[in-house]
Enzyme design. Sequence first.
Site, PDB file in Angstrom:
ATOM      1  CB  THR A   1     -15.992 -49.628 -24.247  1.00 56.64           C
ATOM      2  OG1 THR A   1     -15.317 -50.734 -24.858  1.00 56.64           O
ATOM      3  CG2 THR A   1     -15.791 -48.404 -25.121  1.00 56.64           C
TER       4      THR A   1
ATOM      5  CB  SER B   1     -16.121 -48.977 -34.172  1.00 57.85           C
ATOM      6  OG  SER B   1     -16.663 -48.815 -32.870  1.00 57.85           O
TER       7      SER B   1
ATOM      8  CE  LYS C   1     -20.804 -46.277 -24.184  1.00 56.61           C
ATOM      9  NZ  LYS C   1     -21.764 -45.791 -23.173  1.00 56.61           N
TER      10      LYS C   1
ATOM     11  CE1 TYR D   1     -20.794 -48.415 -27.649  1.00 56.52           C
ATOM     12  CE2 TYR D   1     -18.920 -49.846 -28.101  1.00 56.52           C
ATOM     13  CZ  TYR D   1     -19.824 -49.302 -27.207  1.00 56.52           C
ATOM     14  OH  TYR D   1     -19.760 -49.611 -25.881  1.00 56.52           O
ATOM     15  CG  HIS D   2     -15.179 -49.109 -29.693  1.00 54.95           C
ATOM     16  ND1 HIS D   2     -15.417 -50.015 -30.704  1.00 54.95           N
ATOM     17  CD2 HIS D   2     -15.175 -49.831 -28.548  1.00 54.95           C
ATOM     18  CE1 HIS D   2     -15.537 -51.229 -30.187  1.00 54.95           C
ATOM     19  NE2 HIS D   2     -15.400 -51.145 -28.881  1.00 54.95           N
TER      20      HIS D   2
END
Length: 393
Positions: A147, A182, A188, A184-185
């Site tokens: 991302t 975050s 990645k 989530y980020h």
Amino acid sequence: MSILVTGGDGYIGWPTALRIATRTDERVVVVDNFARRGWVEEVGSTSAVPIASIDERLDAAREVHGCSNLSLVEGDLTERSFVDQLLQVHEPSAIVHTAAQPSAPYSQINGERANYTQHNNMQATRNLLWGLEEHDMTDTHFIETTTTGVYGAPEFPIPEGGAVMEHDGERDDVPFPAMAGSWYHLTKSHDAANMRLAHKQFDIPISDVRTAITYGTETEETRADDRLKTRFDFDYYFGVVAHRFAAQAVAGYPLTVYGKGEQRKPFVSLEDAVEGLARLALQDPDERPDDLTVYNQVTRPIAIVEIAETIQEAAAAHDLDVDVTHVENPRDEDEEHEMEMANDRYMALIDEQRADFADGMADVLETLTRYQDTITAHEDRFLPDALKDDAEE
């Protein structure tokens, strides 16, 4: 030999698998455990576009596009034994890894979801990378959608993957520092580091595709039959800002821009994202890079206020009278951030942009007006607090 598309039931994964299958005679294997459908249901939402079952999708792909080479393997990539069997049976020439819990807001709900997101995303990637090493498949091209969120929002232009560090008179190229915002980020960011390590230790050819905010409802292949449609999320947790704005327009609410709305975010159309991934998957082994390559899969940054105004204009074609209103920004962010990001390598990969933002939003509204009842029935899942208060009065 085959091409694996993990997360092949998902928003990007399904149309990517479909495109690849239409362009090759090689076996294309969709790999999924269908968790995304459950996550969205868990937060009280649904896909605006009805999603056919995977069996119906595969049948339609064969009937409409002649994709007799497209098949499914159901399983959980966090299970090492499943990954081992998957690789041994299918011996992939390429893996397009789109499987992940992709929502930053979902990962921020509580510690349980943060832990789940990090375990799910990073364990799957590690299992695949180590599986390629341990089963002597290090010639397999590993392509992952990470991302652009790994970059954060620095005040200087973002390079395509790397940066130059200078200290005490010496200079060297280094990976761009992880500035994720975050849980989530951050998965990645860790995946990017793990892929770099796997390339260094195992010599696996890797494409780290840093995908921007993706918009749109259709690709060339999904238009052909309703059974081929990909999912479309519009809720706060899984719907991107452009899709939430479109849902507000269809439900009869103004588009709420935080603050000035001049902060720009990186965007790419679904059509362009799918094209980039398909081209990487289908690269001839003799022609593809044998190192680790970072692609910024973005066509251009777009200001939030431009998103709103573009949707306002597109909505008029559907007799929707849409207002754009500015509300106090609850976020701590630069409301005039430029988000400059290099994308030369990615644009060279796809040759040219295939869909622009205005056309993409027209497509989205064309789709959502067909399913207006679904949108309005779930409006509590996408309305910002400022509009929820108005709706309750």
